[in-house]
Motif scaffolding. Sequence first.
Motif, PDB file in Angstrom:
ATOM      1  N   ALA A   1      32.487  34.240   3.310  1.00 10.29           N
ATOM      2  CA  ALA A   1      32.111  35.649   3.255  1.00 10.29           C
ATOM      3  C   ALA A   1      33.336  36.550   3.376  1.00 10.29           C
ATOM      4  O   ALA A   1      33.458  37.572   2.684  1.00 10.29           O
ATOM      5  N   LEU A   2      34.280  36.158   4.231  1.00 10.63           N
ATOM      6  CA  LEU A   2      35.504  36.946   4.405  1.00 10.63           C
ATOM      7  C   LEU A   2      36.368  36.909   3.145  1.00 10.63           C
ATOM      8  O   LEU A   2      37.012  37.897   2.799  1.00 10.63           O
ATOM      9  N   VAL A   3      36.381  35.772   2.477  1.00 12.72           N
ATOM     10  CA  VAL A   3      37.123  35.673   1.209  1.00 12.72           C
ATOM     11  C   VAL A   3      36.518  36.641   0.182  1.00 12.72           C
ATOM     12  O   VAL A   3      37.242  37.305  -0.567  1.00 12.72           O
TER      13      VAL A   3
ATOM     14  N   LEU B   1      34.942  39.430   0.890  1.00 10.39           N
ATOM     15  CA  LEU B   1      35.325  40.784   1.305  1.00 10.39           C
ATOM     16  C   LEU B   1      36.771  41.084   0.925  1.00 10.39           C
ATOM     17  O   LEU B   1      37.081  42.170   0.427  1.00 10.39           O
ATOM     18  N   ALA B   2      37.657  40.125   1.152  1.00 12.92           N
ATOM     19  CA  ALA B   2      39.059  40.322   0.785  1.00 12.92           C
ATOM     20  C   ALA B   2      39.181  40.570  -0.717  1.00 12.92           C
ATOM     21  O   ALA B   2      39.966  41.416  -1.159  1.00 12.92           O
ATOM     22  N   GLY B   3      38.383  39.842  -1.490  1.00 12.30           N
ATOM     23  CA  GLY B   3      38.393  40.040  -2.939  1.00 12.30           C
ATOM     24  C   GLY B   3      37.938  41.434  -3.332  1.00 12.30           C
ATOM     25  O   GLY B   3      38.454  42.025  -4.289  1.00 12.30           O
ATOM     26  N   PHE B   4      36.979  41.981  -2.593  1.00  9.10           N
ATOM     27  CA  PHE B   4      36.504  43.343  -2.891  1.00  9.10           C
ATOM     28  C   PHE B   4      37.627  44.356  -2.669  1.00  9.10           C
ATOM     29  O   PHE B   4      37.865  45.229  -3.521  1.00  9.10           O
ATOM     30  N   TYR B   5      38.326  44.256  -1.532  1.00  7.59           N
ATOM     31  CA  TYR B   5      39.398  45.225  -1.258  1.00  7.59           C
ATOM     32  C   TYR B   5      40.562  45.033  -2.225  1.00  7.59           C
ATOM     33  O   TYR B   5      41.234  46.017  -2.587  1.00  7.59           O
ATOM     34  N   ARG B   6      40.778  43.834  -2.648  1.00  7.48           N
ATOM     35  CA  ARG B   6      41.787  43.594  -3.685  1.00  7.48           C
ATOM     36  C   ARG B   6      41.379  44.304  -4.969  1.00  7.48           C
ATOM     37  O   ARG B   6      42.207  44.921  -5.647  1.00  7.48           O
ATOM     38  N   ASP B   7      40.078  44.245  -5.316  1.00  4.86           N
ATOM     39  CA  ASP B   7      39.592  44.922  -6.516  1.00  4.86           C
ATOM     40  C   ASP B   7      39.767  46.437  -6.403  1.00  4.86           C
ATOM     41  O   ASP B   7      40.045  47.118  -7.404  1.00  4.86           O
ATOM     42  N   VAL B   8      39.590  46.973  -5.199  1.00  2.79           N
ATOM     43  CA  VAL B   8      39.791  48.415  -4.986  1.00  2.79           C
ATOM     44  C   VAL B   8      41.248  48.786  -5.282  1.00  2.79           C
ATOM     45  O   VAL B   8      41.528  49.781  -5.964  1.00  2.79           O
TER      46      VAL B   8
ATOM     47  N   ALA C   1      42.750  43.665   7.898  1.00  5.25           N
ATOM     48  CA  ALA C   1      41.771  43.389   8.957  1.00  5.25           C
ATOM     49  C   ALA C   1      40.935  42.156   8.620  1.00  5.25           C
ATOM     50  O   ALA C   1      40.617  41.342   9.489  1.00  5.25           O
ATOM     51  N   VAL C   2      40.581  42.005   7.338  1.00  6.17           N
ATOM     52  CA  VAL C   2      39.817  40.828   6.911  1.00  6.17           C
ATOM     53  C   VAL C   2      40.655  39.565   7.095  1.00  6.17           C
ATOM     54  O   VAL C   2      40.175  38.547   7.599  1.00  6.17           O
ATOM     55  N   LEU C   3      41.923  39.626   6.687  1.00  4.20           N
ATOM     56  CA  LEU C   3      42.798  38.460   6.814  1.00  4.20           C
ATOM     57  C   LEU C   3      43.048  38.116   8.281  1.00  4.20           C
ATOM     58  O   LEU C   3      43.114  36.937   8.651  1.00  4.20           O
ATOM     59  N   GLU C   4      43.174  39.132   9.131  1.00  5.40           N
ATOM     60  CA  GLU C   4      43.361  38.889  10.566  1.00  5.40           C
ATOM     61  C   GLU C   4      42.120  38.250  11.177  1.00  5.40           C
ATOM     62  O   GLU C   4      42.221  37.415  12.083  1.00  5.40           O
TER      63      GLU C   4
ATOM     64  N   ALA D   1      35.521  43.353  15.543  1.00  6.74           N
ATOM     65  CA  ALA D   1      36.843  43.987  15.495  1.00  6.74           C
ATOM     66  C   ALA D   1      37.236  44.293  14.053  1.00  6.74           C
ATOM     67  O   ALA D   1      37.789  45.364  13.746  1.00  6.74           O
ATOM     68  N   MET D   2      36.959  43.365  13.150  1.00  5.54           N
ATOM     69  CA  MET D   2      37.268  43.580  11.743  1.00  5.54           C
ATOM     70  C   MET D   2      36.485  44.749  11.168  1.00  5.54           C
ATOM     71  O   MET D   2      37.035  45.654  10.516  1.00  5.54           O
TER      72      MET D   2
END
Length: 407
Positions: A330-332, A334-341, A379-382, A399-400
């Motif tokens: 799930a975090l991967v 989310l990280a992909g979404f922010y990368r797309d942004v 934050a997602v990666l942390e 926290a994330m």
Amino acid sequence: MRTGAPEVPATGVWAEVVGQPDAVGTLHAAADAARRQVRGEQVPPGAMTHAWLFTGPPGSGRSIAARAFAAALECEDPATAGCGKCTACRTVLHGTHADVKLVVPEGLSISVAEMRALVQAAARRPSTGQWRVVLIEDSDRLTEGAANALLKAVEEPPPRTVFLLCAPSDHPEDVSVTIRSRCRVLQLRTPLSGAIAEVLRERDDIEPQLAEWAAEVCGGHIGRARRLATDELARERRESVLRIPLGLQRFADVFTAASGLVKLAETEAVTANEDRNESEREELKTAMGAGGTGKGTASATRGANAALKELEKRQKSRATRSQRDALDLALVDLAGFYRDVLVTRTGSQAVLNHPDFARASAKAAAEWTSESTLRRLEAVLECRTALTQNVKPLIAVEAMLATLFTG
């Protein structure tokens, strides 16, 4: 980069190794050299080695390639290495070959006791096949003691024994330098979406449009592409995760979303293991004489209870790992979404990780700065790192999400 290895048709055991023509060529050549070596023929130095390290990103097919290589080493067909039809090939691929030991860690680590027992078994001569093969999936989960026990065997390998290790990379955090230096490293790449879609269409009989979509959004992970294409609940879980970034409207949403995300991972872990857990319990009870009467029943019952407690301990460890794997997936996403942004904000023509959420990432790109988007991505990666350090999932996720809300 081309390795110079001959291209091998995607047939037999190699048909499951998707989008890795160079790796397949290298492995096929090594298996052929191994066959000639067994026959007493001279082979070029380095054509076949006793220890291999399969690396590559998640979903690239590390363990699939390793199993295919193990099957090719044991193949009984005199004409080719890895026919996929003989008894040896079929039993290796199904994990039942007497001379191929598969180590698939179900808990969070591989213990030293388990590795010592494995090394002892590896020292024996092959019983039915040409080679004794030890295949360790997720070898990055070896404890320090287990890695040291394995190192001794890799340093002084028994004759006709091959070690196949799988890990995300050859970085010292994944595989110790001393073990890596004694292995031949085979690096796999992320399969292209076209190759994944072709597999889904032709081997899994997935409708073409659904196959194309699953291949585009799976992040190059073949197993996940198949799951998304065949499991509606998996598609729903992915959508619920990708709705989180724009769904954080109030600070109270942080706690609601965190609870939902952790519960989602717990549910997925239970679903994945429920049938297997019950089957294991019933098999153990039967083996221990459950329901029996007469002399010795009391002592048998005590033994069965102790065995059940040990089984429950293993199942709990497996459930913890399954939950963390589901949460990490799930975090991967989310990280992909922010990368797309970020891709959208910069006007790059790079392919989006989640093209079906392009409207959402475009909306976020219009509302957020690049700096705040990067803070969210960090934050997602942390959070992923925190989970590997045994931080409680709910605390790490809250926290994330607090950072995702504030930016």
